[in-house]
Motif scaffolding. Structure first.
Motif, PDB file in Angstrom:
ATOM      1  N   ASP A 187      83.465  64.203 114.799  1.00 49.72           N
ATOM      2  CA  ASP A 187      83.175  64.489 113.526  1.00 49.72           C
ATOM      3  C   ASP A 187      84.114  63.778 112.445  1.00 49.72           C
ATOM      4  O   ASP A 187      83.477  63.109 111.520  1.00 49.72           O
ATOM      5  CB  ASP A 187      82.911  66.033 113.094  1.00 49.72           C
ATOM      6  CG  ASP A 187      81.816  66.546 113.841  1.00 49.72           C
ATOM      7  OD1 ASP A 187      81.075  65.985 114.500  1.00 49.72           O
ATOM      8  OD2 ASP A 187      82.022  67.708 114.169  1.00 49.72           O
ATOM      9  N   ASP A 244      83.669  60.062 112.715  1.00 55.85           N
ATOM     10  CA  ASP A 244      82.303  59.763 111.679  1.00 55.85           C
ATOM     11  C   ASP A 244      82.499  59.728 110.185  1.00 55.85           C
ATOM     12  O   ASP A 244      82.296  58.868 109.561  1.00 55.85           O
ATOM     13  CB  ASP A 244      81.266  60.842 112.028  1.00 55.85           C
ATOM     14  CG  ASP A 244      80.660  60.340 113.273  1.00 55.85           C
ATOM     15  OD1 ASP A 244      80.530  59.368 113.671  1.00 55.85           O
ATOM     16  OD2 ASP A 244      80.005  61.139 113.887  1.00 55.85           O
ATOM     17  N   ARG A 298      82.387  56.495 107.603  1.00 56.30           N
ATOM     18  CA  ARG A 298      81.296  56.435 106.390  1.00 56.30           C
ATOM     19  C   ARG A 298      82.105  56.166 105.222  1.00 56.30           C
ATOM     20  O   ARG A 298      81.498  55.687 104.253  1.00 56.30           O
ATOM     21  CB  ARG A 298      80.632  57.960 106.517  1.00 56.30           C
ATOM     22  CG  ARG A 298      79.548  58.101 107.547  1.00 56.30           C
ATOM     23  CD  ARG A 298      78.720  59.130 107.253  1.00 56.30           C
ATOM     24  NE  ARG A 298      79.432  60.551 106.880  1.00 56.30           N
ATOM     25  CZ  ARG A 298      79.587  61.225 108.164  1.00 56.30           C
ATOM     26  NH1 ARG A 298      79.166  60.919 109.486  1.00 56.30           N
ATOM     27  NH2 ARG A 298      80.338  62.519 107.911  1.00 56.30           N
ATOM     28  N   GLN A 310      81.586  53.020 117.046  1.00 57.20           N
ATOM     29  CA  GLN A 310      81.563  53.068 115.546  1.00 57.20           C
ATOM     30  C   GLN A 310      81.960  51.872 114.685  1.00 57.20           C
ATOM     31  O   GLN A 310      81.854  51.829 113.376  1.00 57.20           O
ATOM     32  CB  GLN A 310      82.099  54.389 114.780  1.00 57.20           C
ATOM     33  CG  GLN A 310      81.376  55.456 115.425  1.00 57.20           C
ATOM     34  CD  GLN A 310      79.996  55.455 115.704  1.00 57.20           C
ATOM     35  OE1 GLN A 310      79.252  55.350 114.804  1.00 57.20           O
ATOM     36  NE2 GLN A 310      79.528  55.761 116.764  1.00 57.20           N
TER      37      GLN A 310
END
Length: 271
Positions: A160, A163, A167, A195
């Motif tokens: 998480d 992520d 972002r 990612q």
């Protein structure tokens, strides 16, 4: 006898056995597995596993090997003048010498510095044994980098957090990976690459498990002469990478001067 143990990844319990044998080098080839276990304060099966970890079929084979080399091993040598603590320090000095040779080519470090300087935010990953390396790096990096985020907790939340930094605009991830290598570090690095993050790693070896999930890996050996690894070379390499990152940040010096001014105004440090 010390050379017999070098180059093997031993658990803390196995290192206790090794240290006990070094301290009683003259008696070690003649001790039973039970006697050695009592001497080291471990179980007898631990002694058997220790022998197998060194590449022998069992403890009798290890003891037979020690008896065969005992005449040569009892000859006076320079290493015999150092106790186990001094030998651990000397091994770390040797690790630093290897790092010196590695840094003769500054290219990888300079490239890493540019990658880390250009990432906004900059995530710094280190779990378990490597968490202190990550926190130390993050502490100093935050003085010159506008957004540093230390990832020192594993579990499901790690992905998480990866992520979240992606972002937020992160392009690179700094990782410290030291033995024993947690599986979740490998999973985290693999996910980071998926990612689109460029992974820069400081690891104990170019062949460490994290190598396959690192875009740029710079090795720095750990010391294994004590019950727990020593990491002087990885720590120093982390500071070298900080220096390279500062070189790649145009406002790094201004940020440091601003921090010093504020620290003086607040009386933050005792001079």
């Amino acid at each position: 006898m010390q050379r017999l143990f070098e180059g093997h990844r031993l658990t803390p319990t196995q290192r206790r056995i090794a240290h006990s044998m070094v301290r009683r080098a003259g008696d070690a080839p003649f001790l039973s597995s039970v006697e050695l276990a009592e001497l080291a304060g471990v179980s007898q099966p631990s002694v058997t596993r220790f022998a197998v970890a060194l590449g022998f079929d069992g403890y009798p084979a290890l003891r037979r090997h020690l008896r065969e080399v005992a005449p040569a091993g009892t000859a006076a040598g320079t290493e015999d003048t150092y106790n186990e603590y001094q030998q651990a320090v000397r091994a770390e000095i040797e690790n630093l010498r290897h790092l010196t040779e590695l840094l003769a080519d500054p290219g990888p470090v300079e490239r890493a510095g540019q990658l880390l300087a250009g990432s906004r935010p900059l995530p710094v990953l280190g779990l378990r044994a490597a968490s202190s390396q990550a926190r130390g790096f993050g502490y100093f990096a935050a003085k010159v980098h506008p957004d540093v985020r230390v990832l020192d907790e594993g579990g499901s939340a790690l992905l998480d957090r990866i992520d979240a930094v992606r972002r937020a605009g992160a392009t690179a991830l700094m990782c410290f990976a030291l033995p024993r290598h947690p599986r979740e570090v490998l999973d985290g690095l693999a996910y980071a690459q998926e990612q689109g993050l460029t992974v820069v790693t400081v690891a104990d070896s170019a062949f460490a498990p994290v190598a396959k999930h690192s875009d740029l890996l710079i090795p720095a050996a750990v010391g294994t002469g004590l019950a727990f690894d020593t990491a002087c070379a990885p720590m120093l390499l982390g500071r070298v990478l900080l220096e390279a990152m500062c070189d790649a940040l145009p406002d790094a010096q201004a940020r440091l001067e601003e921090f010093d001014a504020r620290a003086a105004a607040r009386g933050l440090f005792v001079e």
